[in-house]
Design an enzyme around this catalytic site. Structure first.
Site, mmCIF file in Angstrom:
data_model
loop_
_atom_site.group_PDB
_atom_site.id
_atom_site.type_symbol
_atom_site.label_atom_id
_atom_site.label_comp_id
_atom_site.label_asym_id
_atom_site.label_seq_id
_atom_site.Cartn_x
_atom_site.Cartn_y
_atom_site.Cartn_z
ATOM 1 N N LYS A 17 0.841 -1.212 0.000
ATOM 2 C CA LYS A 17 0.000 0.000 0.000
ATOM 3 C C LYS A 17 0.873 1.259 0.000
ATOM 4 O O LYS A 17 0.676 2.169 -0.798
ATOM 5 C CB LYS A 17 -0.926 0.028 1.244
ATOM 6 N N ARG A 92 -10.185 0.557 8.551
ATOM 7 C CA ARG A 92 -9.709 -0.787 8.875
ATOM 8 C C ARG A 92 -10.759 -1.604 9.594
ATOM 9 O O ARG A 92 -10.485 -2.711 10.017
ATOM 10 C CB ARG A 92 -8.510 -0.663 9.797
ATOM 11 N N ARG A 131 11.835 -5.627 5.077
ATOM 12 C CA ARG A 131 11.500 -4.210 4.874
ATOM 13 C C ARG A 131 12.268 -3.292 5.831
ATOM 14 O O ARG A 131 12.333 -3.539 7.031
ATOM 15 C CB ARG A 131 10.013 -3.964 5.090
ATOM 16 N N ARG A 170 10.788 -1.390 11.437
ATOM 17 C CA ARG A 170 9.656 -1.064 12.307
ATOM 18 C C ARG A 170 9.530 -2.095 13.418
ATOM 19 O O ARG A 170 9.745 -3.281 13.199
ATOM 20 C CB ARG A 170 8.365 -1.043 11.470
ATOM 21 N N ARG A 181 -0.694 -8.932 13.158
ATOM 22 C CA ARG A 181 -1.267 -7.955 12.220
ATOM 23 C C ARG A 181 -2.037 -8.658 11.110
ATOM 24 O O ARG A 181 -3.107 -8.197 10.693
ATOM 25 C CB ARG A 181 -0.151 -7.088 11.619
HETATM 26 P P1 AP5 Z 1 4.778 -1.629 1.884
HETATM 27 O O1 AP5 Z 1 4.467 -0.754 0.727
HETATM 28 O O2 AP5 Z 1 5.520 -1.074 3.039
HETATM 29 O O3 AP5 Z 1 3.452 -2.408 2.378
HETATM 30 P P2 AP5 Z 1 2.189 -1.873 3.178
HETATM 31 O O4 AP5 Z 1 0.992 -2.497 2.556
HETATM 32 O O5 AP5 Z 1 2.224 -0.386 3.276
HETATM 33 O O6 AP5 Z 1 2.456 -2.587 4.571
HETATM 34 P P3 AP5 Z 1 2.336 -2.025 6.067
HETATM 35 O O7 AP5 Z 1 3.101 -2.971 6.919
HETATM 36 O O8 AP5 Z 1 2.723 -0.575 6.131
HETATM 37 O O9 AP5 Z 1 0.814 -2.183 6.315
HETATM 38 P P4 AP5 Z 1 0.074 -2.201 7.649
HETATM 39 O O10 AP5 Z 1 -1.307 -2.031 7.182
HETATM 40 O O11 AP5 Z 1 0.360 -3.366 8.493
HETATM 41 O O12 AP5 Z 1 0.739 -0.974 8.474
HETATM 42 P P5 AP5 Z 1 0.247 0.518 8.810
HETATM 43 O O13 AP5 Z 1 1.446 1.353 8.838
HETATM 44 O O14 AP5 Z 1 -0.904 0.897 7.981
HETATM 45 O O15 AP5 Z 1 5.585 -2.883 1.285
HETATM 46 C C1 AP5 Z 1 6.091 -3.892 2.157
HETATM 47 C C2 AP5 Z 1 7.472 -4.370 1.639
HETATM 48 O O16 AP5 Z 1 7.288 -5.015 0.376
HETATM 49 C C3 AP5 Z 1 8.462 -3.219 1.393
HETATM 50 O O17 AP5 Z 1 9.749 -3.663 1.742
HETATM 51 C C4 AP5 Z 1 8.351 -2.954 -0.102
HETATM 52 O O18 AP5 Z 1 9.565 -2.456 -0.640
HETATM 53 C C5 AP5 Z 1 8.039 -4.377 -0.630
HETATM 54 N N1 AP5 Z 1 7.193 -4.375 -1.824
HETATM 55 C C6 AP5 Z 1 6.128 -3.581 -2.086
HETATM 56 N N2 AP5 Z 1 5.564 -3.901 -3.276
HETATM 57 C C7 AP5 Z 1 6.292 -4.947 -3.766
HETATM 58 C C8 AP5 Z 1 6.202 -5.731 -4.959
HETATM 59 N N3 AP5 Z 1 5.262 -5.505 -5.872
HETATM 60 N N4 AP5 Z 1 7.090 -6.736 -5.115
HETATM 61 C C9 AP5 Z 1 8.070 -6.981 -4.187
HETATM 62 N N5 AP5 Z 1 8.198 -6.252 -3.042
HETATM 63 C C10 AP5 Z 1 7.327 -5.262 -2.840
HETATM 64 O O19 AP5 Z 1 -0.320 0.321 10.305
HETATM 65 C C11 AP5 Z 1 0.550 0.051 11.365
HETATM 66 C C12 AP5 Z 1 -0.231 -0.008 12.671
HETATM 67 O O20 AP5 Z 1 -0.839 1.271 12.941
HETATM 68 C C13 AP5 Z 1 -1.396 -1.003 12.710
HETATM 69 O O21 AP5 Z 1 -0.968 -2.311 13.026
HETATM 70 C C14 AP5 Z 1 -2.259 -0.384 13.816
HETATM 71 O O22 AP5 Z 1 -1.721 -0.658 15.099
HETATM 72 C C15 AP5 Z 1 -2.114 1.099 13.556
HETATM 73 N N6 AP5 Z 1 -3.144 1.599 12.619
HETATM 74 C C16 AP5 Z 1 -2.935 2.124 11.392
HETATM 75 N N7 AP5 Z 1 -4.099 2.465 10.821
HETATM 76 C C17 AP5 Z 1 -5.066 2.164 11.706
HETATM 77 C C18 AP5 Z 1 -6.494 2.274 11.680
HETATM 78 N N8 AP5 Z 1 -7.149 2.767 10.599
HETATM 79 N N9 AP5 Z 1 -7.189 1.843 12.761
HETATM 80 C C19 AP5 Z 1 -6.550 1.357 13.855
HETATM 81 N N10 AP5 Z 1 -5.211 1.203 13.943
HETATM 82 C C20 AP5 Z 1 -4.477 1.617 12.873
HETATM 83 MG MG MG Z 2 2.428 0.996 4.857
#
Ligand code: AP5
Ligand code: MG
Length: 224
Positions: A17, A92, A131, A170, A181
């Protein structure tokens, strides 16, 4: 002038994402709002919100709605209504989805598209283990798993391709937090897809292709 798009990027942890959002924000000229990045910013600044969210995030749990919804909606509503936006990581759960719709409706606006990036669990685990994120701009970077330990111990730390900031792993990319997660995604977040499917604004895109390949697919479902 940038085209007006109101988009949600949806998908499990590690689906890409953040990676796609960075490309799309530039390609479409619309602001990227990442709930996770926002929380990590508060965490780093040790604000009251950051301190309250920290434990939930560390464990891979959702931060409670009363801490989440207001800060995201405030961001969304601060955007000039003609400009559009791209949400990453919000909504979410069903309640967050409904509150977002209500807030947009009050301004006679609605989401245009929810794009779900679909990646199998084995690949998510592999991606998250390798990552590294930028402390400054939060851009995700991929480091092959066999080089990850070396990178984590490197001094000075490796730098971000985009802004030169320091890269770090992270805290919620520890194996037990990753598993939690994914579990939370399946139990609480995945059901929101049905809500958007019913509204006929859901597009599902396979996320196993290269970054550029996935980007092309996302642009196609957005009609670009
Ligand atoms: P990346 O682009 O970083 O993936 P992502 O989908 O953004 O993954 P996240 O881990 O950030 O998602 P998440 O939803 O768990 O975390 P968030 O920060 O939202 O890509 C991942 C890796 O793959 C990278 O190394 C990249 O280079 C590689 N990659 C990408 N595309 C590729 C491809 N096509 N091929 C190969 N490699 C590739 O949330 C974190 C925490 O915040 C949550 O757990 C929760 O505690 C809190 N939180 C956030 N939002 C909310 C909400 N709305 N409600 C409640 N709690 C929340
Ligand atoms: Mg992300």
């Amino acid at each position: 002038m940038a085209e007006e798009f109101r988009i949600v990027l949806f998908g499990p942890p590690g689906a890409g994402k953040g990676t796609q959002a960075q490309l799309l924000a530039e390609q479409l000229g619309i602001p990227h709002i990442s709930s996770g990045d926002l929380f990590r910013h508060h965490l780093r600044a040790e604000t009251p919100l950051g301190l309250r969210a920290a434990d939930y995030m560390r464990q891979g749990l959702l931060v409670p709605d009363d801490l989440t919804i207001d800060i995201i909606l405030e961001r969304v509503m601060a955007i000039n209504s003609e400009e559009g936006f791209m949400l990453d990581g919000f909504p979410r759960n069903r309640h967050q989805a409904e509150v977002l719709d209500d807030a947009l409706e009050r301004r006679s606006r609605a989401l245009d598209k929810v794009v779900c990036i679909d990646v199998p669990e084995g690949e998510l685990l592999r991606r998250l283990a390798g990552r590294f994120s930028c402390r400054e701009c939060q851009a995700p970077h991929s480091i092959p798993q066999d080089a990850s330990a070396e990178v984590a111990d490197a001094s000075p730390f490796p730098q971000c391709d985009h802004c030169g900031g320091e890269l770090y792993q992270r805290e919620d990319d520890r194996p037990e937090a990753i598993r939690k997660r994914i579990e939370v995604y399946q139990a609480e977040t995945l059901p929101v897809l049905g809500y958007y499917r019913d509204r006929r604004i859901l597009a599902e895109v396979p996320g196993t292709d290269s970054v550029e390949g996935v980007n092309q697919k996302v642009l196609t479902v957005l009609g670009r």
